[in-house]
Design a protein around this motif. Sequence first.
Motif, PDB file in Angstrom:
ATOM      1  N   UNK A 162     -13.300  -2.785  -6.890  1.00 53.81           N
ATOM      2  CA  UNK A 162     -13.944  -3.352  -5.620  1.00 53.81           C
ATOM      3  C   UNK A 162     -12.860  -3.044  -4.575  1.00 53.81           C
ATOM      4  N   UNK A 163     -11.654  -3.195  -4.835  1.00 51.42           N
ATOM      5  CA  UNK A 163     -10.660  -3.356  -3.878  1.00 51.42           C
ATOM      6  C   UNK A 163     -10.398  -1.724  -3.163  1.00 51.42           C
ATOM      7  N   UNK A 173     -13.467   2.683   2.406  1.00 50.76           N
ATOM      8  CA  UNK A 173     -14.335   2.505   3.374  1.00 50.76           C
ATOM      9  C   UNK A 173     -13.815   1.873   4.499  1.00 50.76           C
ATOM     10  N   UNK A 174     -13.043   0.759   4.659  1.00 55.50           N
ATOM     11  CA  UNK A 174     -12.589   0.302   5.765  1.00 55.50           C
ATOM     12  C   UNK A 174     -10.963   0.429   5.956  1.00 55.50           C
ATOM     13  N   UNK A 175     -10.289   0.803   4.977  1.00 57.02           N
ATOM     14  CA  UNK A 175      -8.909   1.165   5.278  1.00 57.02           C
ATOM     15  C   UNK A 175      -7.885  -0.034   5.598  1.00 57.02           C
ATOM     16  N   UNK A 223      -5.726  -4.503  -1.823  1.00 60.62           N
ATOM     17  CA  UNK A 223      -7.180  -4.631  -1.730  1.00 60.62           C
ATOM     18  C   UNK A 223      -7.635  -6.004  -0.768  1.00 60.62           C
ATOM     19  N   UNK A 224      -6.927  -7.115  -1.091  1.00 60.23           N
ATOM     20  CA  UNK A 224      -7.290  -8.324  -0.240  1.00 60.23           C
ATOM     21  C   UNK A 224      -7.168  -8.126   1.260  1.00 60.23           C
ATOM     22  N   UNK A 247     -10.189  -8.363   3.824  1.00 60.59           N
ATOM     23  CA  UNK A 247      -9.907  -9.225   4.914  1.00 60.59           C
ATOM     24  C   UNK A 247      -9.596  -8.649   6.350  1.00 60.59           C
ATOM     25  N   UNK A 248      -9.151  -7.537   6.118  1.00 58.89           N
ATOM     26  CA  UNK A 248      -8.570  -6.902   7.269  1.00 58.89           C
ATOM     27  C   UNK A 248      -7.549  -7.696   7.895  1.00 58.89           C
TER      28      UNK A 248
END
Length: 300
Positions: free
Chosen positions: A29-30, A36-38, A172-173, A177-178
């Motif tokens: 998942x991470x 996708x989001x970097x 990943x966290x 949460x950017x």
Amino acid sequence: MHFDKSIKKLDYVHLSKYFFAFSIALMVIGVVFLSVFGLNYSVDFQSGSNVDINITKPMTKDEITPILEKLDIAHGTTINEGEQRISIRFNEVLSEDQDSVLKQEISKLDPNAAFEINTVDTDMARELAHNAIKSVLFACLGIIIYVSIRFEWRFAVAAVASLLHDAILVIAVFSIFQLEVDLTFIVAVLTIIGYSINDTIVIFDRIRENMRFAKLKTDEDLKELVDHSIAQTIMRSLYTALTVFIAAFFLFLLGGESIKMFSLAMSIGLLFGAYSSIFIASPLWYLLKIGKKKKPAKAA
């Protein structure tokens, strides 16, 4: 006391397949979110200017936005408000004229405002990112060499696998949460690696010590030894992790803005580190150890 007895009686090796599945799912998942989001890089890792303003009077985004429009910035800006501090992130490097205009206009709103401007060009940002990756890789390589010499290569592989598990999940966290990734984040990751390997080595040392006096004839004997070794050290690991976590968590809540992301990364990493030392590293070593025993002997 009842909790102590219950957690010491767990069959850690038998339950490891669930721990491994849970960890792999979290990492997948991470990695997906990361792809996708970097990551939300701070000015430390991408070109641009970051302006931190210590204010003595209340100031809102609505008051600052017209000032930024006067700077004629082509790319976007991000404004983060605090009680006594405002941070403005520019996606391009401010010129001397823009820098001067910004200070003059903000000073009209608050004559006692203090400015701190950090600027990074593209080449420097790229070099910092590469050096951060190298530092983590070199740390893992050093750990592999040291643990292989002091213990054996299976301990080293299991230890580094658990460290990479911790690092990936913390990253990943921050991706999910950017949260902003800056140089203090890299320091936090390296600190987490150091703390986690220390916790892991304590358990490995107990396994090695118990093996000196154990009569291991079957895989079941080895499994019981690993479970017993974890049970002997688990409360020490949990108490140590909890103590450091409390300190890091309150640093996050009450500390200054400059160490907020460091404290948050430490808090998250400490939890993952305690988990992986107990439920990932030792069961993984057990699997590598019995894997060696099950290899067919070479024909003479």
